[in-house]
Design an enzyme around this catalytic site. Structure first.
Site, mmCIF file in Angstrom:
data_model
loop_
_atom_site.group_PDB
_atom_site.id
_atom_site.type_symbol
_atom_site.label_atom_id
_atom_site.label_comp_id
_atom_site.label_asym_id
_atom_site.label_seq_id
_atom_site.Cartn_x
_atom_site.Cartn_y
_atom_site.Cartn_z
ATOM 1 N N ASP A 178 0.772 -1.234 0.000
ATOM 2 C CA ASP A 178 0.000 0.000 0.000
ATOM 3 C C ASP A 178 0.808 1.291 0.000
ATOM 4 O O ASP A 178 0.490 2.230 -0.694
ATOM 5 C CB ASP A 178 -0.905 0.024 1.237
ATOM 6 C CG ASP A 178 -1.730 -1.243 1.386
ATOM 7 O OD1 ASP A 178 -1.500 -2.208 0.646
ATOM 8 O OD2 ASP A 178 -2.620 -1.256 2.257
ATOM 9 N N GLU B 100 4.729 -8.481 11.478
ATOM 10 C CA GLU B 100 4.193 -8.173 10.151
ATOM 11 C C GLU B 100 5.338 -7.801 9.185
ATOM 12 O O GLU B 100 5.333 -8.191 8.025
ATOM 13 C CB GLU B 100 3.196 -7.019 10.291
ATOM 14 C CG GLU B 100 2.384 -6.713 9.057
ATOM 15 C CD GLU B 100 1.435 -5.544 9.286
ATOM 16 O OE1 GLU B 100 1.482 -4.928 10.378
ATOM 17 O OE2 GLU B 100 0.664 -5.228 8.353
#
Ligand code: 2M8
Length: 451
Positions: A187, A416
């Site tokens: 993103d 993550e």
């Protein structure tokens, strides 16, 4: 020696894993803790819904430990497919509506004709799902269930790809465009910076993402506002892809998205062959993407593939991890493959980081070691590079990436993303695809490479 340099001269050996068994068990526990009884959440705190490409990666990991759950993960996601073939990037869990922004009300999917009963977003993510389905099938132990699974998944996967190939080819040049940075899965990559000049959102909203993760590891408020404005714009076009070329301000051809689509078409060809259908149309589609990738996204100066605006010649000038995804293309010319491997081994990527592979060239002005997708190492992009390097005939590079990834997970846990310079874990804890892809990398090493 093959082109592109020697791997042992640039990558220091990460040292042996202390305990494969412990890492394996911790990965299985992470996936169990994130299981709702129906789907696996990417993270219980940060991402409380089902995400599309996350579920594909999760299914690839689950294939190692539970065929049944792997099949359910993918078929559950495919149940949320729209009638135009689009596979939405989020399938909402109503119980968690208040804890993630944007919630289902933002997208208003249920007011759009041809949408499922469950609430979804209206955008997509990279189509890793055909590879996931083929992996689940090839790892299966219950053959009857596996054949049923494949027969149910195939027409849905084929429709997903048709939507991308037919409705998203904004330039008419053979590549699918993404209409929002969220569709890339990467993103906040600097690859989108040249194309995000549009207006910020005028709507007031509260960011939920920075409640769980430090703001320095997440997108800036300005970038977030641009994301919201673009999503509102596409929603207000009625998610009508025929209006993109003339009316939408962000239509970008991304090398990672299209290389995954190419690879997915080869996986669909293999699935079609096994089911007794004609594989030829899928191979033809893959070949067309191969030609378009080279014609439109290869940057001779940078020696890598870059994103470009579908309607103008504007290209991203930053080398990112997305540029290596075309290593998945089995027809890549030798000189292109060698330049890509050379860049991968250079001080900008593997050669310059103790915990590779950084998602942005370490030497680029936009590189940020902390901020999400602007530099940190991610497990899913390492996994793609691992497969790409294998396909490119560089098992030495592939195994360096695999070992570095597993060592990083052992050191810092299933975070993550990770600081590529000192290995610090960042973003969400107990992140599903970090665990799932570790299982795949630790497992039998079964990586289908359909040709
Ligand atoms: C991230 O994206 C979501 C929006 O879709 C977010 O930041 O809120 C990305 O890393 C994306 O690739 C991923 O699928 C998602 C869930 O893990 O999180």
């Amino acid at each position: 020696m093959k082109g592109g340099g020697r791997v042992d001269s640039v990558v220091s050996a990460p040292g042996p894993l202390v305990s494969v068994g412990r890492l394996w068990e911790a990965a299985v526990d992470t996936l169990s803790a994130n299981w709702t009884g129906a789907v696996t959440l990417p993270s219980r705190s940060q991402y409380p819904h089902q995400w599309s490409w996350d579920s594909a990666f999760i299914a690839i990991g689950l294939a190692e430990v539970s065929q049944e759950r792997a099949q359910r993960e993918l078929l559950g996601l495919l149940d949320a497919q729209w009638s135009d073939g689009r596979l939405p990037h989020i399938v909402y869990n109503d119980a968690a509506e208040a804890t993630y922004f944007p919630g289902s009300g933002f997208w208003a999917s249920r007011s759009v004709p041809g949408t499922p009963a469950v609430s979804t977003s209206g955008i997509v993510q990279p189509p890793v799902h055909a590879r996931a389905a083929l992996t689940v099938f090839t790892q299966a132990t219950d053959a009857t269930s596996a054949w049923e699974f494949l027969a149910e998944a195939y027409p849905k996967l084929a429709a997903q790809h048709r939507h991308l190939i037919e409705r998203r080819d904004v330039a008419g040049a053979g590549l699918a465009s993404i209409v929002h940075p969220w569709e890339s899965g990467m993103d906040n990559s600097p690859a989108w910076d040249p194309f995000l000049a549009g207006p910020a959102s005028s709507r007031a909203f509260t960011r939920e993402d920075v409640r769980h993760v430090p703001a320095a590891e997440r997108p800036s408020d300005a970038d977030y506002s641009a994301y919201v404005a673009l999503a509102e714009h596409y929603r207000d076009l009625g998610y009508d892809d025929r209006r993109l070329a003339a009316e939408h301000p962000f239509t970008v051809e991304d090398p990672l998205f299209n290389a995954i689509l190419l690879d997915g078409e080869l996986c669909l060809a293999e699935i079609a062959r096994r089911l007794g259908h004609d594989p030829a149309p899928h191979r033809t589609a893959a070949k067309a993407i191969h030609h378009a990738l080279l014609a439109r996204l290869w940057d001779e100066d940078l020696g890598t593939f870059v994103a470009r605006d579908a309607r103008t010649p504007t290209r991203s000038g930053t080398a990112t991890i997305a540029g290596f995804a075309p290593l998945l293309d089995p027809w890549l010319p030798t000189f292109v493959r060698d330049r890509l491997i050379g860049l991968l081994l250079s001080p900008g990527f593997l050669g310059g980081s103790r915990h590779p592979v950084p998602t942005t060239d370490l030497r680029a002005p936009a590189f940020d070691r902390c901020r999400y997708w602007r530099g940190p190492t991610w497990v899913n992009t390492n996994w793609l590079v691992w497969i790409g390097a294998s396909r490119a005939g560089r098992p030495d590079v592939a195994s360096a990436v695999r070992e570095a990834t597993l060592a990083l997970l052992e050191r810092s846990g299933f975070r993550e993303y990770f600081d590529p310079l000192d290995g610090t874990g960042r973003g969400a804890h107990d992140f599903s695809w970090s665990a799932a892809l570790a299982l795949n990398m630790l497992g039998d090493g079964v990586v289908p490479l359909p040709s």
